[in-house]
Design an enzyme around this catalytic site. Structure first.
Site, PDB file in Angstrom:
ATOM      1  N   LEU A  49      18.397  65.929 -25.657  1.00  0.00           N
ATOM      2  CA  LEU A  49      16.968  65.774 -25.945  1.00  0.00           C
ATOM      3  C   LEU A  49      16.475  66.922 -26.810  1.00  0.00           C
ATOM      4  CD1 LEU A  49      15.510  64.578 -22.535  1.00  0.00           C
ATOM      5  CD2 LEU A  49      16.612  63.270 -24.345  1.00  0.00           C
ATOM      6  N   GLY A  94      21.588  65.131 -22.995  1.00  0.00           N
ATOM      7  CA  GLY A  94      21.281  63.815 -23.548  1.00  0.00           C
ATOM      8  C   GLY A  94      22.412  63.240 -24.402  1.00  0.00           C
ATOM      9  N   ASN A 118      24.163  69.694 -18.398  1.00  0.00           N
ATOM     10  CA  ASN A 118      23.920  71.126 -18.169  1.00  0.00           C
ATOM     11  C   ASN A 118      22.470  71.441 -17.827  1.00  0.00           C
ATOM     12  OD1 ASN A 118      23.217  70.313 -20.797  1.00  0.00           O
ATOM     13  ND2 ASN A 118      23.244  72.416 -21.537  1.00  0.00           N
TER      14      ASN A 118
HETATM   15  N1  CO8 Z   1      16.583  70.674 -29.031  1.00  0.00           N
HETATM   16  C1  CO8 Z   1      15.952  71.275 -30.057  1.00  0.00           C
HETATM   17  N2  CO8 Z   1      16.557  72.135 -30.914  1.00  0.00           N
HETATM   18  C2  CO8 Z   1      17.854  72.373 -30.716  1.00  0.00           C
HETATM   19  C3  CO8 Z   1      18.576  71.796 -29.665  1.00  0.00           C
HETATM   20  C4  CO8 Z   1      17.888  70.907 -28.786  1.00  0.00           C
HETATM   21  N3  CO8 Z   1      18.484  70.294 -27.754  1.00  0.00           N
HETATM   22  N4  CO8 Z   1      19.853  72.242 -29.723  1.00  0.00           N
HETATM   23  C5  CO8 Z   1      19.916  73.076 -30.773  1.00  0.00           C
HETATM   24  N5  CO8 Z   1      18.721  73.158 -31.386  1.00  0.00           N
HETATM   25  C6  CO8 Z   1      18.385  73.936 -32.591  1.00  0.00           C
HETATM   26  C7  CO8 Z   1      18.650  75.434 -32.412  1.00  0.00           C
HETATM   27  O1  CO8 Z   1      17.564  76.068 -31.810  1.00  0.00           O
HETATM   28  C8  CO8 Z   1      18.857  75.849 -33.848  1.00  0.00           C
HETATM   29  O2  CO8 Z   1      17.583  75.937 -34.432  1.00  0.00           O
HETATM   30  P1  CO8 Z   1      17.310  76.976 -35.674  1.00  0.00           P
HETATM   31  O3  CO8 Z   1      18.145  76.461 -36.803  1.00  0.00           O
HETATM   32  O4  CO8 Z   1      15.853  76.851 -35.912  1.00  0.00           O
HETATM   33  O5  CO8 Z   1      17.745  78.342 -35.183  1.00  0.00           O
HETATM   34  C9  CO8 Z   1      19.567  74.649 -34.477  1.00  0.00           C
HETATM   35  O6  CO8 Z   1      19.256  73.527 -33.639  1.00  0.00           O
HETATM   36  C10 CO8 Z   1      21.074  74.787 -34.554  1.00  0.00           C
HETATM   37  O7  CO8 Z   1      21.577  75.119 -33.262  1.00  0.00           O
HETATM   38  P2  CO8 Z   1      22.833  76.066 -33.031  1.00  0.00           P
HETATM   39  O8  CO8 Z   1      22.787  77.230 -33.946  1.00  0.00           O
HETATM   40  O9  CO8 Z   1      22.912  76.372 -31.579  1.00  0.00           O
HETATM   41  O10 CO8 Z   1      24.026  75.089 -33.493  1.00  0.00           O
HETATM   42  P3  CO8 Z   1      25.574  75.198 -33.095  1.00  0.00           P
HETATM   43  O11 CO8 Z   1      26.264  74.253 -33.990  1.00  0.00           O
HETATM   44  O12 CO8 Z   1      26.034  76.623 -33.028  1.00  0.00           O
HETATM   45  O13 CO8 Z   1      25.644  74.646 -31.571  1.00  0.00           O
HETATM   46  C11 CO8 Z   1      25.085  73.097 -29.816  1.00  0.00           C
HETATM   47  C12 CO8 Z   1      25.359  73.304 -31.305  1.00  0.00           C
HETATM   48  C13 CO8 Z   1      26.368  73.365 -29.005  1.00  0.00           C
HETATM   49  C14 CO8 Z   1      24.630  71.672 -29.615  1.00  0.00           C
HETATM   50  C15 CO8 Z   1      24.000  74.118 -29.367  1.00  0.00           C
HETATM   51  O14 CO8 Z   1      22.918  74.028 -30.284  1.00  0.00           O
HETATM   52  C16 CO8 Z   1      23.437  73.868 -27.998  1.00  0.00           C
HETATM   53  O15 CO8 Z   1      24.073  74.188 -27.007  1.00  0.00           O
HETATM   54  N6  CO8 Z   1      22.216  73.305 -27.950  1.00  0.00           N
HETATM   55  C17 CO8 Z   1      21.503  73.087 -26.719  1.00  0.00           C
HETATM   56  C18 CO8 Z   1      21.989  71.878 -26.069  1.00  0.00           C
HETATM   57  C19 CO8 Z   1      21.282  71.633 -24.781  1.00  0.00           C
HETATM   58  O16 CO8 Z   1      21.300  72.446 -23.867  1.00  0.00           O
HETATM   59  N7  CO8 Z   1      20.651  70.477 -24.686  1.00  0.00           N
HETATM   60  C20 CO8 Z   1      19.946  70.103 -23.502  1.00  0.00           C
HETATM   61  C21 CO8 Z   1      18.750  69.312 -23.842  1.00  0.00           C
HETATM   62  S1  CO8 Z   1      17.983  68.722 -22.337  1.00  0.00           S
HETATM   63  C22 CO8 Z   1      18.505  67.112 -22.178  1.00  0.00           C
HETATM   64  O17 CO8 Z   1      19.072  66.561 -23.069  1.00  0.00           O
HETATM   65  C23 CO8 Z   1      18.262  66.315 -20.908  1.00  0.00           C
HETATM   66  C24 CO8 Z   1      17.131  66.825 -20.173  1.00  0.00           C
HETATM   67  C25 CO8 Z   1      16.718  65.994 -18.991  1.00  0.00           C
HETATM   68  C26 CO8 Z   1      15.245  66.244 -18.800  1.00  0.00           C
HETATM   69  C27 CO8 Z   1      14.827  66.392 -17.417  1.00  0.00           C
HETATM   70  C28 CO8 Z   1      13.342  66.652 -17.395  1.00  0.00           C
HETATM   71  C29 CO8 Z   1      12.879  66.920 -16.005  1.00  0.00           C
END
Ligand code: CO8
Length: 262
Positions: A49, A94, A118
């Protein structure tokens, strides 16, 4: 279907809406029987998400966003199409949700790629219907442990715990996905062998229908649980993520992601 929402295929409101519309078009097209879900971005299946949709916005926005998340899950989980996920990159939260709704999951053998739910590492909680999907896929004990610890599995471990069905060399992921799709859809051709030629189309349809009904039988109770309390689920999530402490956790997590880039 190739996801392309740079930089990380995060599931924004716009992306979720387009995803559902594209899926609906394929569902309505009689000639389509299956879809391979994969990413067009190197190294990322989907980052899950879009956290910016859950941080610093108003309750009406959270409600609209969550409804779109529910809708995508319902459409994917109950799709009559055969869905194969070709997981060619990182697939947290997500991203894992999309994979878990598929009928078959293939992951590229690259130890840098991870998959799992996670949420607890972000200070949030997976919704009950995603937890149910996880339990349906890997069993109660493994799901409980993985959810409590917010575990993200590299391919070999994901295979061991059953989060994915198969791990293949990265350059073979698409050919493998196509061959699995062909194999599952061959059920219909096998059925047609038992009939005369003029009857075979009917039998293919019947066999396909029977696969769809079997899928629905396996999944309907889980989907119905959400359908019966969709509005309550939205309200729960909206009040949960509106809390100051949760907003703070999301803020810290987003900041950490940005700092990671230096
Ligand atoms: N949402 C928004 N922005 C994001 C997200 C995200 N999920 N993931 C990464 N970004 C952004 C980063 O902030 C970064 O932004 P900027 O360029 O402005 O600095 C850009 O995308 C690139 O990210 P990375 O530099 O981290 O890219 P990498 O290629 O090094 O890594 C990954 C990619 C492994 C995907 C890493 O970005 C990561 O771990 N992201 C977070 C993933 C995460 O934890 N997602 C969880 C989302 S929550 C969900 O999906 C379910 C929630 C259920 C809700 C329950 C509610 C009660």
């Amino acid at each position: 279907m190739k996801f392309r929402n740079p930089p990380v295929n995060s599931l924004s409101l716009e992306f979720l809406t387009e995803f559902v519309i594209s899926l609906e078009k394929l569902e309505n097209e009689k000639t389509f029987r299956g879809v391979i879900l994969t990413s067009d971005l190197p190294g990322i299946f989907s980052a899950g998400l879009d956290l910016r949709e859950m941080y610093g916005r108003n309750p009406a926005h959270y409600a609209e966003f969550w409804k779109a998340v529910q809708e995508l899950w319902l459409r994917l989980y109950m799709s009559k199409l055969m869905l194969v996920s070709a997981i060619n990159g990182a697939s947290p939260a997500g991203g894992c949700l999309i994979a878990l709704t598929s009928d078959y999951r293939i992951m590229a053998d690259n130890p840098k790629y991870i998959i799992g739910l996670n949420e607890s590492l972000l200070g949030i909680i997976a919704p009950f219907w995603l937890k149910d999907t996880f339990v349906n896929t890997i069993g109660h004990r493994a799901a409980e442990r993985a959810l409590q610890l917010g575990m993200l599995f590299p391919p070999a471990e994901a295979l061991k715990v059953g989060v994915v069905d198969e791990v293949v060399p990265e350059d073979q992921i698409h050919s493998k996905a196509r061959s699995v799709m062909a194999q599952w859809l061959a059920l219909e051709q096998v059925a047609s062998l038992y009939m005369h030629e003029k009857e075979s189309t009917d039998v293919e349809n019947v066999a396909n229908h029977s696969r769809q009904l079997t899928k629905s039988m396996m999944r309907k109770a889980t989907a119905d649980k959400l359908i019966k309390q969709r509005e309550a689920d939205i309200q729960n999530v909206v009040s949960f993520i509106s809390q100051d402490s949760i907003q703070k956790s999301l803020h810290v997590y987003l900041k950490k992601l940005k700092q990671k880039r230096g």
